[in-house]
Scaffold this motif. Structure first.
Motif, PDB file in Angstrom:
ATOM      1  N   ASP A 106       0.818  -1.216   0.000  1.00 61.38           N
ATOM      2  CA  ASP A 106       0.000   0.000   0.000  1.00 61.38           C
ATOM      3  C   ASP A 106       0.854   1.269   0.000  1.00 61.38           C
ATOM      4  N   LEU A 107       1.931   1.260   0.810  1.00 59.06           N
ATOM      5  CA  LEU A 107       2.760   2.451   0.963  1.00 59.06           C
ATOM      6  C   LEU A 107       4.224   2.051   1.002  1.00 59.06           C
ATOM      7  N   VAL A 108       5.029   2.703   0.176  1.00 58.26           N
ATOM      8  CA  VAL A 108       6.489   2.581   0.239  1.00 58.26           C
ATOM      9  C   VAL A 108       7.040   3.915   0.714  1.00 58.26           C
ATOM     10  N   THR A 109       7.781   3.883   1.818  1.00 59.32           N
ATOM     11  CA  THR A 109       8.413   5.095   2.318  1.00 59.32           C
ATOM     12  C   THR A 109       9.930   4.933   2.310  1.00 59.32           C
ATOM     13  N   ALA A 110      10.606   6.069   2.220  1.00 61.79           N
ATOM     14  CA  ALA A 110      12.045   6.142   2.480  1.00 61.79           C
ATOM     15  C   ALA A 110      12.255   7.451   3.219  1.00 61.79           C
ATOM     16  N   MET A 111      12.672   7.354   4.461  1.00 67.98           N
ATOM     17  CA  MET A 111      12.802   8.518   5.327  1.00 67.98           C
ATOM     18  C   MET A 111      14.277   8.826   5.521  1.00 67.98           C
ATOM     19  N   SER A 112      14.728   9.872   4.871  1.00 67.99           N
ATOM     20  CA  SER A 112      16.135  10.286   4.917  1.00 67.99           C
ATOM     21  C   SER A 112      17.065   9.186   4.438  1.00 67.99           C
ATOM     22  N   ALA A 113      16.645   8.500   3.369  1.00 63.84           N
ATOM     23  CA  ALA A 113      17.437   7.385   2.848  1.00 63.84           C
ATOM     24  C   ALA A 113      17.493   7.358   1.331  1.00 63.84           C
ATOM     25  N   PHE A 114      16.477   7.835   0.659  1.00 66.79           N
ATOM     26  CA  PHE A 114      16.374   7.712  -0.797  1.00 66.79           C
ATOM     27  C   PHE A 114      17.614   8.227  -1.523  1.00 66.79           C
ATOM     28  N   HIS A 115      18.222   9.286  -1.018  1.00 66.14           N
ATOM     29  CA  HIS A 115      19.360   9.903  -1.704  1.00 66.14           C
ATOM     30  C   HIS A 115      20.572   8.977  -1.780  1.00 66.14           C
ATOM     31  N   TRP A 116      20.594   7.922  -0.950  1.00 67.46           N
ATOM     32  CA  TRP A 116      21.722   6.990  -0.993  1.00 67.46           C
ATOM     33  C   TRP A 116      21.481   5.809  -1.946  1.00 67.46           C
ATOM     34  N   PHE A 117      20.265   5.667  -2.449  1.00 70.04           N
ATOM     35  CA  PHE A 117      19.941   4.527  -3.294  1.00 70.04           C
ATOM     36  C   PHE A 117      20.431   4.724  -4.724  1.00 70.04           C
ATOM     37  N   ASP A 118      20.435   3.626  -5.473  1.00 65.25           N
ATOM     38  CA  ASP A 118      20.477   3.720  -6.940  1.00 65.25           C
ATOM     39  C   ASP A 118      19.075   4.186  -7.323  1.00 65.25           C
ATOM     40  N   ARG A 119      18.924   5.471  -7.525  1.00 66.94           N
ATOM     41  CA  ARG A 119      17.592   6.075  -7.529  1.00 66.94           C
ATOM     42  C   ARG A 119      16.691   5.576  -8.663  1.00 66.94           C
ATOM     43  N   PRO A 120      17.169   5.495  -9.905  1.00 69.16           N
ATOM     44  CA  PRO A 120      16.278   4.975 -10.963  1.00 69.16           C
ATOM     45  C   PRO A 120      15.837   3.537 -10.700  1.00 69.16           C
ATOM     46  N   ARG A 121      16.759   2.692 -10.229  1.00 71.82           N
ATOM     47  CA  ARG A 121      16.390   1.297  -9.956  1.00 71.82           C
ATOM     48  C   ARG A 121      15.404   1.197  -8.798  1.00 71.82           C
ATOM     49  N   PHE A 122      15.601   2.014  -7.777  1.00 70.80           N
ATOM     50  CA  PHE A 122      14.668   1.976  -6.653  1.00 70.80           C
ATOM     51  C   PHE A 122      13.274   2.423  -7.086  1.00 70.80           C
ATOM     52  N   LEU A 123      13.185   3.464  -7.878  1.00 68.47           N
ATOM     53  CA  LEU A 123      11.870   3.938  -8.318  1.00 68.47           C
ATOM     54  C   LEU A 123      11.164   2.869  -9.153  1.00 68.47           C
ATOM     55  N   GLN A 124      11.905   2.147  -9.957  1.00 70.21           N
ATOM     56  CA  GLN A 124      11.317   1.037 -10.714  1.00 70.21           C
ATOM     57  C   GLN A 124      10.814  -0.054  -9.774  1.00 70.21           C
ATOM     58  N   GLU A 125      11.591  -0.333  -8.742  1.00 70.81           N
ATOM     59  CA  GLU A 125      11.217  -1.382  -7.796  1.00 70.81           C
ATOM     60  C   GLU A 125      10.007  -0.961  -6.963  1.00 70.81           C
ATOM     61  N   ALA A 126       9.970   0.292  -6.556  1.00 70.50           N
ATOM     62  CA  ALA A 126       8.804   0.788  -5.825  1.00 70.50           C
ATOM     63  C   ALA A 126       7.554   0.682  -6.695  1.00 70.50           C
ATOM     64  N   HIS A 127       7.673   1.018  -7.956  1.00 70.79           N
ATOM     65  CA  HIS A 127       6.539   0.906  -8.877  1.00 70.79           C
ATOM     66  C   HIS A 127       6.074  -0.557  -8.970  1.00 70.79           C
ATOM     67  N   ARG A 128       7.027  -1.466  -9.003  1.00 75.70           N
ATOM     68  CA  ARG A 128       6.667  -2.888  -9.131  1.00 75.70           C
ATOM     69  C   ARG A 128       5.859  -3.374  -7.940  1.00 75.70           C
ATOM     70  N   VAL A 129       6.307  -3.046  -6.730  1.00 77.12           N
ATOM     71  CA  VAL A 129       5.673  -3.626  -5.546  1.00 77.12           C
ATOM     72  C   VAL A 129       4.404  -2.896  -5.125  1.00 77.12           C
ATOM     73  N   LEU A 130       4.225  -1.641  -5.528  1.00 74.38           N
ATOM     74  CA  LEU A 130       3.042  -0.893  -5.128  1.00 74.38           C
ATOM     75  C   LEU A 130       1.781  -1.433  -5.801  1.00 74.38           C
ATOM     76  N   LYS A 131       0.712  -1.470  -5.038  1.00 76.77           N
ATOM     77  CA  LYS A 131      -0.594  -1.753  -5.614  1.00 76.77           C
ATOM     78  C   LYS A 131      -1.022  -0.576  -6.491  1.00 76.77           C
ATOM     79  N   PRO A 132      -1.906  -0.781  -7.449  1.00 79.95           N
ATOM     80  CA  PRO A 132      -2.540   0.376  -8.097  1.00 79.95           C
ATOM     81  C   PRO A 132      -3.198   1.256  -7.034  1.00 79.95           C
ATOM     82  N   HIS A 133      -2.923   2.534  -7.096  1.00 82.86           N
ATOM     83  CA  HIS A 133      -3.357   3.534  -6.115  1.00 82.86           C
ATOM     84  C   HIS A 133      -2.567   3.460  -4.809  1.00 82.86           C
TER      85      HIS A 133
END
Length: 275
Positions: A106-133
């Motif tokens: 339902d919800l993917v959060t990253a609190m003071s962490a996103f800037h350390w990720f491989d950002r394009p890959r993480f956004l793709q992964e968040a899209h994959r696991v999120l439900k529609p809406h």
């Protein structure tokens, strides 16, 4: 690849002890957005790059299940010590490979962490696991925190703080670019979801001993980089800043309370219904 930092046991303990958490008001902003976009019930929230779990525990009252993920065993060990609710669990994994089924979160959060990720890959992964809406919430705060006290010394305190931040600037990771807020703003602009929001100024204020403010800044990646390069220089800098702050406050104890103001910025985005 993602950057791996904050993994030592001592650093993980400092994270839990000194790092501030998002305010209840900020968490409510995230929940209101999720409810508007998806509606209740809230089943599963995943807090990515959860560190020692300060943000993860704030979600537990609102979801049937909350999972914090982090790459660091030491951080997760610290988080487990403070996970008092039965609906909180933790998983060790990288942010770009989340152990969840497609369209299950339902919800993917990253609190003071996103800037350390491989950002394009993480956004793709968040899209994959999120439900529609389902929704993505990326939160962070700026390093230029402000101090205040009751006897009118706030200006002097913040001049010293500014000196501290300037001294640490050369040790800032190149991965973060010149400005974290611009990194997040650009990410907001790049996310191709029609329903999204950008918020660049929400102040959170917290009273704490001066020693805790110093501990928090010393837990930042820039100070830790200086500490690794030149431990004596890092120690001298901390001692010098501490003495200047005590002098500005006209006190001698680092347990004297100050009010620390932290400026949060964050983006919220809702995964659309897939065709």
């Amino acid at each position: 690849m993602a950057h791996r930092l904050f993994e030592g046991k001592e650093h993980a303990a400092a994270y839990w002890k000194y790092r501030i958490s998002p305010s209840d008001h900020l968490i409510q902003q995230v929940l209101d957005f999720l409810e508007k976009q998806k509606g209740r019930p809230f089943d599963l929230a995943v807090d990515v790059g959860c560190g020692s779990g300060q943000g993860t525990v704030l979600l537990a009252n609102h979801f049937a299940s909350v999972v914090g993920t982090d790459v660091s065993p030491a951080q997760l060990e610290e988080a487990l010590e403070h996970a008092k609710r039965p609906n909180i669990t933790y998983r060790q994994c990288v942010a770009e490979e989340l152990p969840f089924d497609d369209s299950s979160v339902d919800l993917v959060t990253a609190m003071s962490a996103f800037h350390w990720f491989d950002r394009p890959r993480f956004l793709q992964e968040a899209h994959r696991v999120l439900k529609p809406h389902g929704c993505l919430a990326l939160l962070n705060y700026s390093m230029d925190m402000e101090l205040s006290c009751n006897d009118g010394c706030s200006h002097s305190l913040n001049q010293v703080c500014k000196e501290f931040y300037i001294a640490l600037q050369p040790y800032r990771s190149a991965h973060l670019g010149r400005s974290s807020i611009e990194l997040y703003r650009q990410t907001h602009e790049s996310i191709p979801y029609p329903d999204k929001e950008w918020h660049d100024c929400l102040w959170v204020k917290k009273s704490m001993p001066l020693s805790s403010y110093m501990g928090m800044v010393e837990s930042f990646s820039s100070y830790q980089a200086l500490l690794r390069e030149d431990p004596q220089k890092a120690k001298r800098l901390s001692e010098d800043i501490t003495q200047k702050l005590l002098s500005a406050m006209k006190v001698t104890s680092t347990e004297t309370e100050v009010v620390v103001g932290v400026r949060y910025f964050y983006l919220l985005a809702c995964k659309p219904e897939e065709d």
